[in-house]
Design an enzyme around this catalytic site. Sequence first.
Site, PDB file in Angstrom:
ATOM      1  CD  GLU A 169      -2.691   5.629   6.688  1.00  0.00           C
ATOM      2  OE1 GLU A 169      -2.694   5.687   5.447  1.00  0.00           O
ATOM      3  OE2 GLU A 169      -1.785   5.059   7.339  1.00  0.00           O
ATOM      4  CD  GLU A 201      -3.383  -2.235   7.252  1.00  0.00           C
ATOM      5  OE1 GLU A 201      -2.336  -2.537   6.692  1.00  0.00           O
ATOM      6  OE2 GLU A 201      -3.962  -1.155   7.082  1.00  0.00           O
ATOM      7  N   GLY A 255       2.944  -1.044   4.149  1.00  0.00           N
ATOM      8  CA  GLY A 255       3.061   0.364   3.782  1.00  0.00           C
ATOM      9  C   GLY A 255       4.507   0.709   3.463  1.00  0.00           C
ATOM     10  N   GLY A 256       5.204   1.270   4.434  1.00  0.00           N
ATOM     11  CA  GLY A 256       6.567   1.784   4.249  1.00  0.00           C
ATOM     12  C   GLY A 256       7.498   0.833   3.511  1.00  0.00           C
ATOM     13  N   GLY A 315       2.890   2.316  10.717  1.00  0.00           N
ATOM     14  CA  GLY A 315       3.871   3.387  10.554  1.00  0.00           C
ATOM     15  C   GLY A 315       4.613   3.735  11.831  1.00  0.00           C
ATOM     16  CG  HIS A 363      -5.609   2.173   5.279  1.00  0.00           C
ATOM     17  ND1 HIS A 363      -5.153   3.089   6.199  1.00  0.00           N
ATOM     18  CD2 HIS A 363      -4.630   1.259   5.121  1.00  0.00           C
ATOM     19  CE1 HIS A 363      -3.927   2.738   6.571  1.00  0.00           C
ATOM     20  NE2 HIS A 363      -3.585   1.630   5.934  1.00  0.00           N
ATOM     21  CG  ASN A 383      -1.738   1.248   1.361  1.00  0.00           C
ATOM     22  OD1 ASN A 383      -1.795   2.053   0.434  1.00  0.00           O
ATOM     23  ND2 ASN A 383      -2.387   1.424   2.516  1.00  0.00           N
ATOM     24  CD1 TRP A 384       3.442   0.915  -2.994  1.00  0.00           C
ATOM     25  CD2 TRP A 384       3.391   2.123  -4.879  1.00  0.00           C
ATOM     26  NE1 TRP A 384       4.063   0.190  -3.966  1.00  0.00           N
ATOM     27  CE2 TRP A 384       4.048   0.901  -5.149  1.00  0.00           C
ATOM     28  CE3 TRP A 384       3.241   3.034  -5.926  1.00  0.00           C
ATOM     29  CZ2 TRP A 384       4.554   0.578  -6.411  1.00  0.00           C
ATOM     30  CZ3 TRP A 384       3.740   2.707  -7.182  1.00  0.00           C
ATOM     31  CH2 TRP A 384       4.394   1.495  -7.409  1.00  0.00           C
ATOM     32  CE  LYS A 385      -0.021   3.206   4.716  1.00  0.00           C
ATOM     33  NZ  LYS A 385       0.078   3.300   6.169  1.00  0.00           N
ATOM     34  CB  SER A 426       5.507  -1.813  11.861  1.00  0.00           C
ATOM     35  OG  SER A 426       5.147  -0.471  12.105  1.00  0.00           O
TER      36      SER A 426
HETATM   37  P1  13P Z   1       3.257   0.394   7.535  1.00  0.00           P
HETATM   38  O1  13P Z   1       3.704  -0.913   6.931  1.00  0.00           O
HETATM   39  O2  13P Z   1       4.005   1.574   7.004  1.00  0.00           O
HETATM   40  O3  13P Z   1       3.190   0.323   9.023  1.00  0.00           O
HETATM   41  O4  13P Z   1       1.744   0.626   7.023  1.00  0.00           O
HETATM   42  C1  13P Z   1       0.847  -0.411   7.146  1.00  0.00           C
HETATM   43  C2  13P Z   1      -0.382  -0.043   6.414  1.00  0.00           C
HETATM   44  O5  13P Z   1      -1.094   0.865   6.789  1.00  0.00           O
HETATM   45  C3  13P Z   1      -0.698  -0.791   5.189  1.00  0.00           C
HETATM   46  O6  13P Z   1      -1.977  -0.511   4.740  1.00  0.00           O
END
Ligand code: 13P
Length: 253
Positions: free
Chosen positions: A98, A168, A235-236, A174, A96, A9-11, A214
Amino acid sequence: MRKNIIAGNWKMNTTLPEGLALAKGLNEALKGKTPNCDVVIGTPFTHLASIAAAIDTTKIGVAAENCADQEKGAYTGEVSAAMVASTGAKYVILGHSERRAYYHETAEILKTKVGLALANGLTPIFCIGEVLEEREAGTHFEVVDGQIKDSLFELSPADFGKIVLAYEPVWAIGTGKTATSDQAEEMHAHIRATLAAKFGNQLADDCTILYGGSMNAGNAKELVSKPNVDGGLIGGASLSVENFMPIIEAFDK
Ligand code: 13P
């Protein structure tokens, strides 16, 4: 048998040239390899069509990170599920944390989005998870059950069978503070029991449940070694081939 999936998930990261380079790099890294999981990348809307055209989509599925809760029409700035599907994307990340927190997406809105995604042939990757206060108060199972029930329990069994879930825990996103593999397994097993009570053992057993928060090259193997953890939403660590490939390889024997 349920599928194992590693999804990025590149966000809101990467410009189009950067995103294209990342997708092509991953495509290159996977050439001649047969991972023991499906691979998906979730990219900004602006990148979907170019990326889908530039990579082998039989090897890497492309996901949008959201879609509209309306079919079409006068909704300036929105992107419909049909538009997403027309780019060659096969998945859409919905719910998500967010989007729930910053864009006020309610269970009702998400229910509508899930319906539109399915109607347009997209596979929803539906995210659920508690915030830290809820975990500390011991209400995390209830919270996650509520998120599933309120948005997904009106689906027909056939439609439910098309959903991928991603647990999640918000406190792990993050933050570098991943859930332990035991915490992930405990929640995933709980979710599967909730699904079994509603949709029966077979559908519950066949549902892919990803862990997100994470996840990285260092902890992926331990997380996916758990019987109810069927992969990850990352994500990251999905933002470079170097960090993402070892997570895909966590399924290698
Ligand atoms: P991180 O892997 O950066 O913690 O993000 C997880 C996430 O929100 C994937 O949707």
